[in-house]
Design a protein around this motif. Sequence first.
Motif, short mmCIF file in Angstrom:
data_model
loop_
_atom_site.label_atom_id
_atom_site.label_comp_id
_atom_site.label_asym_id
_atom_site.label_seq_id
_atom_site.Cartn_x
_atom_site.Cartn_y
_atom_site.Cartn_z
N TYR A 1 -3.38 4.11 4.49
CA TYR A 1 -2.46 3.46 5.46
C TYR A 1 -3.21 3.25 6.95
O TYR A 1 -3.06 2.52 7.79
CB TYR A 1 -1.09 4.02 5.91
N VAL B 1 6.81 -2.51 6.81
CA VAL B 1 6.94 -1.18 6.22
C VAL B 1 8.17 -0.94 5.32
O VAL B 1 9.16 -1.67 5.30
CB VAL B 1 6.98 -0.17 7.36
N ASN C 1 1.23 8.13 0.41
CA ASN C 1 0.85 8.04 1.91
C ASN C 1 1.39 9.27 2.74
O ASN C 1 0.88 9.54 3.73
CB ASN C 1 1.26 6.65 2.49
N VAL D 1 0.47 2.35 11.77
CA VAL D 1 0.72 1.19 11.50
C VAL D 1 0.78 0.30 12.40
O VAL D 1 0.23 -0.86 12.61
CB VAL D 1 1.43 1.10 10.23
N ILE E 1 -0.06 -7.75 8.09
CA ILE E 1 0.80 -6.41 7.87
C ILE E 1 2.08 -6.85 8.32
O ILE E 1 2.49 -7.22 9.36
CB ILE E 1 0.38 -5.10 8.56
N LEU F 1 -6.80 -0.74 6.05
CA LEU F 1 -6.12 -1.92 6.49
C LEU F 1 -7.15 -3.21 6.73
O LEU F 1 -7.27 -4.15 6.19
CB LEU F 1 -5.26 -1.92 7.75
N ILE G 1 3.43 -1.65 4.00
CA ILE G 1 2.96 -0.40 4.14
C ILE G 1 4.15 0.33 3.57
O ILE G 1 5.08 0.45 4.40
CB ILE G 1 2.34 -0.12 5.44
N LEU H 1 0.96 -1.32 0.04
CA LEU H 1 0.01 0.02 -0.09
C LEU H 1 0.71 1.25 0.08
O LEU H 1 1.82 1.39 1.03
CB LEU H 1 -0.95 0.15 1.22
N ARG H 2 0.77 2.28 -1.14
CA ARG H 2 1.43 3.27 -1.12
C ARG H 2 0.78 4.45 -1.41
O ARG H 2 1.22 5.65 -1.57
CB ARG H 2 2.44 3.15 -2.31
#
Length: 343
Positions: free
Chosen positions: A237, A299, A267, A282, A296, A242, A261, A223-224
């Motif tokens: 994020y 990062v 983000n 996060v 998750i 999520l 993430i 996820l960006r």
Amino acid sequence: MGMTVNAQLPLPAELKAEYPLTEKLRQIKQKRDREIRDIFTGVSDRFIVLAGPCSADNEDAVCEYVTRLAKVSEEVADRVMVIPRIYTNKPRTTGEGYKGMLHQPEPDKAPDLYAGILAIRKMHIRAMEESALTGADEMLYPENRSYLDDILSYEAIGARSVENQQHRLTASGMDIPIGMKNPTSGDFSVMLNSVIAAQNSHRFIYRGQDVTTAGNDLAHVILRGGVNKYGTCIPNYHYEDLVRLLDMYQRMNLKNPGAIIDVNHSNSDKKFREQIRITSEVLHSRSYNPQLKKLIKGVMIESYLVEGCQSIDSERVYGKSITDPCLGWEDTKRLILEIAEKC
């Protein structure tokens, strides 16, 4: 065709024979590959930190950064798996500007692809030798990854490439984790369709050969953040994002559900210091929801020796990004230690 052949480049096998991995380095990679696989398959609960400059523009600075990263990695090894970002390809929205060391081993000089493929292989090998860490790169050009496929322990497919068929099919033939970023629109469905494609077997043409792939069970999402039609950055994020991703994963028959993430790019709206706060959020979301803690896996942080960024045509500061702005070293070290405490 409006195309001029500038040079015949060596085949990947020829370059690997000229600049081979030693047996010691092969063993380091095998060990780290197993450890990283265990994280994505749920055998290990270590948290992944992918950290490094936006673009690896200078071999000495990159290797110094990775060596520093290795020392921090030793302190947190029981909780955190550190993977250095050594990104040698730089996607450009309009095609203009510095395209990474693969194209320009000297950023202020003309492109030289032969010198570039030598430079990126030598830099990755040197980083391994000096740090005992294996790195990550972006698969911007699928056929070029063959020059590094015996070195890398992680690859990512960027927001502008994730819908491309050749990227998806090539990912299905890889034996290391491949992260599929959401497209610049932020669409989750496009990203997850790429994971489906990468996890399945395909037959296609690759480097002039008819190939069949086995499917990559370690393909996952990154996820960006995204950008709306007005050019405004829309982060993805937050806890609600999520949970939505978790719900979509649970409705799909995918192996090893996982997400990284990216705490920069859309983000953070490229406000590089926001990466510290976003990482904290996060980690809080993971600690609050046990299902998210499993989903998750880590990062992605953009950082370098010196914070911020600079232009290529300036009197450049050693270890400062010439593309997107990055966290500086002290903030990065402090952040990794905090991650180890909270993950």
